[in-house]
Design a protein around this motif. Structure first.
Motif, PDB file in Angstrom:
ATOM      1  N   ARG A 117       0.771  -1.259  -0.003  1.00 45.54           N
ATOM      2  CA  ARG A 117       0.135  -0.052   0.157  1.00 45.54           C
ATOM      3  C   ARG A 117       0.841   1.297  -0.048  1.00 45.54           C
ATOM      4  N   ASN A 118       1.817   1.124   0.897  1.00 48.75           N
ATOM      5  CA  ASN A 118       2.809   2.589   1.037  1.00 48.75           C
ATOM      6  C   ASN A 118       3.542   2.837  -0.467  1.00 48.75           C
ATOM      7  N   ALA A 119       3.828   1.878  -1.039  1.00 48.66           N
ATOM      8  CA  ALA A 119       4.397   2.048  -2.239  1.00 48.66           C
ATOM      9  C   ALA A 119       3.467   2.496  -3.324  1.00 48.66           C
ATOM     10  N   LYS A 120       2.223   1.857  -3.343  1.00 46.75           N
ATOM     11  CA  LYS A 120       1.169   2.565  -4.357  1.00 46.75           C
ATOM     12  C   LYS A 120       0.964   3.968  -3.880  1.00 46.75           C
ATOM     13  N   ASP A 121       0.948   4.193  -2.642  1.00 50.79           N
ATOM     14  CA  ASP A 121       0.570   5.721  -2.139  1.00 50.79           C
ATOM     15  C   ASP A 121       1.760   6.658  -2.839  1.00 50.79           C
ATOM     16  N   LEU A 122       3.020   6.159  -2.665  1.00 51.87           N
ATOM     17  CA  LEU A 122       4.145   6.845  -3.314  1.00 51.87           C
ATOM     18  C   LEU A 122       3.969   6.826  -4.619  1.00 51.87           C
ATOM     19  N   LEU A 123       3.721   6.008  -5.322  1.00 50.34           N
ATOM     20  CA  LEU A 123       3.638   6.013  -6.895  1.00 50.34           C
ATOM     21  C   LEU A 123       2.758   7.003  -7.170  1.00 50.34           C
ATOM     22  N   ALA A 124       1.389   7.185  -6.584  1.00 52.31           N
ATOM     23  CA  ALA A 124       0.602   8.045  -6.786  1.00 52.31           C
ATOM     24  C   ALA A 124       1.224   9.710  -6.543  1.00 52.31           C
ATOM     25  N   ALA A 125       1.672   9.685  -5.595  1.00 50.05           N
ATOM     26  CA  ALA A 125       2.395  11.245  -5.065  1.00 50.05           C
ATOM     27  C   ALA A 125       3.437  11.438  -6.383  1.00 50.05           C
ATOM     28  N   ALA A 126       4.168  10.515  -6.750  1.00 49.47           N
ATOM     29  CA  ALA A 126       5.208  10.785  -8.017  1.00 49.47           C
ATOM     30  C   ALA A 126       4.404  11.243  -9.402  1.00 49.47           C
ATOM     31  N   ARG A 127       3.490  10.504  -9.524  1.00 49.42           N
ATOM     32  CA  ARG A 127       2.771  10.869 -10.509  1.00 49.42           C
ATOM     33  C   ARG A 127       2.030  12.199 -10.639  1.00 49.42           C
ATOM     34  N   ASP A 128       1.349  12.486  -9.476  1.00 50.87           N
ATOM     35  CA  ASP A 128       1.015  14.020  -9.226  1.00 50.87           C
ATOM     36  C   ASP A 128       2.160  14.949  -9.401  1.00 50.87           C
ATOM     37  N   HIS A 129       3.185  14.582  -8.996  1.00 52.43           N
ATOM     38  CA  HIS A 129       4.526  15.578  -8.957  1.00 52.43           C
ATOM     39  C   HIS A 129       4.614  15.650 -10.611  1.00 52.43           C
ATOM     40  N   LEU A 130       4.772  14.769 -11.325  1.00 53.45           N
ATOM     41  CA  LEU A 130       4.722  14.831 -12.833  1.00 53.45           C
ATOM     42  C   LEU A 130       3.959  15.782 -13.458  1.00 53.45           C
ATOM     43  N   ARG A 131       2.635  15.454 -13.015  1.00 57.17           N
ATOM     44  CA  ARG A 131       1.616  16.057 -13.703  1.00 57.17           C
ATOM     45  C   ARG A 131       1.474  17.405 -13.470  1.00 57.17           C
ATOM     46  N   SER A 132       2.268  17.924 -12.337  1.00 59.22           N
ATOM     47  CA  SER A 132       2.045  19.524 -11.542  1.00 59.22           C
ATOM     48  C   SER A 132       3.265  19.983 -12.531  1.00 59.22           C
TER      49      SER A 132
END
Ligand code: ATP
Length: 138
Positions: free
Chosen positions: A122-137
């Protein structure tokens, strides 16, 4: 108190519209990002770059400024309970070719939806979501 500290990266390649993320299948069975123990005298970035090279053969790695997140977990090593912290950066490569080491039994480049499904924890999945958001922003 943390017993082990590792560093690694959410490593991505821009193939088409969407980035693809590199996941490794650890011999213990789980899927996770490339990472490994920080050695004495190394910075976290140096450790992450070295581990990526050792675990994937990839040497062109560009760390993106402004992304650094940690995950923590506990696991049992023999009888001992180990408290572990892993710091993960976000990094770009242009190299798709991967040569895995003996520490892994497989690898996959996956777009976000498949990558989040494949990641075990779960914590790795959450971190991937944060990385994707960072890329999008950006
Ligand atoms: P490193 O790549 O840092 O050298 P390693 O290969 O020794 O690490 P880990 O990936 O940390 O080992 O895995 C050690 C144990 O912790 C395994 O049993 C694994 O299933 C478990 N584990 C790995 N990642 C997580 C996590 N994010 N949350 C909970 N448990 C995890």
């Amino acid at each position: 108190m943390v017993d082990e500290r590792s560093a690694g990266a959410v490593l991505f390649i821009h193939a088409g519209q969407e980035p693809e993320y590199l996941l490794l299948n650890y011999t213990a069975g789980h899927w996770d990002f490339p990472k490994g123990n920080i050695e004495l005298g190394e910075t976290e970035h140096e450790a992450a770059a070295r581990e990526i090279q050792e675990e994937t053969g990839i040497t062109d790695v560009e760390f993106l400024a402004g992304f650094e997140q940690s995950i923590t977990y506990r696991y049992r090593k023999a009888r001992r309970l180990v408290e572990k912290e892993v710091v993960l950066f976000l990094a770009k490569t242009n190299t798709r070719h991967v040569t895995i080491s003996h520490e892994h039994i497989g690898y996959a480049w996956k777009k976000y939806d498949d990558a989040t499904r494949l990641l075990t924890y779960r914590n790795a999945k959450d971190l991937l979501a944060a990385a994707r958001d960072h890329l999008r922003s950006r």
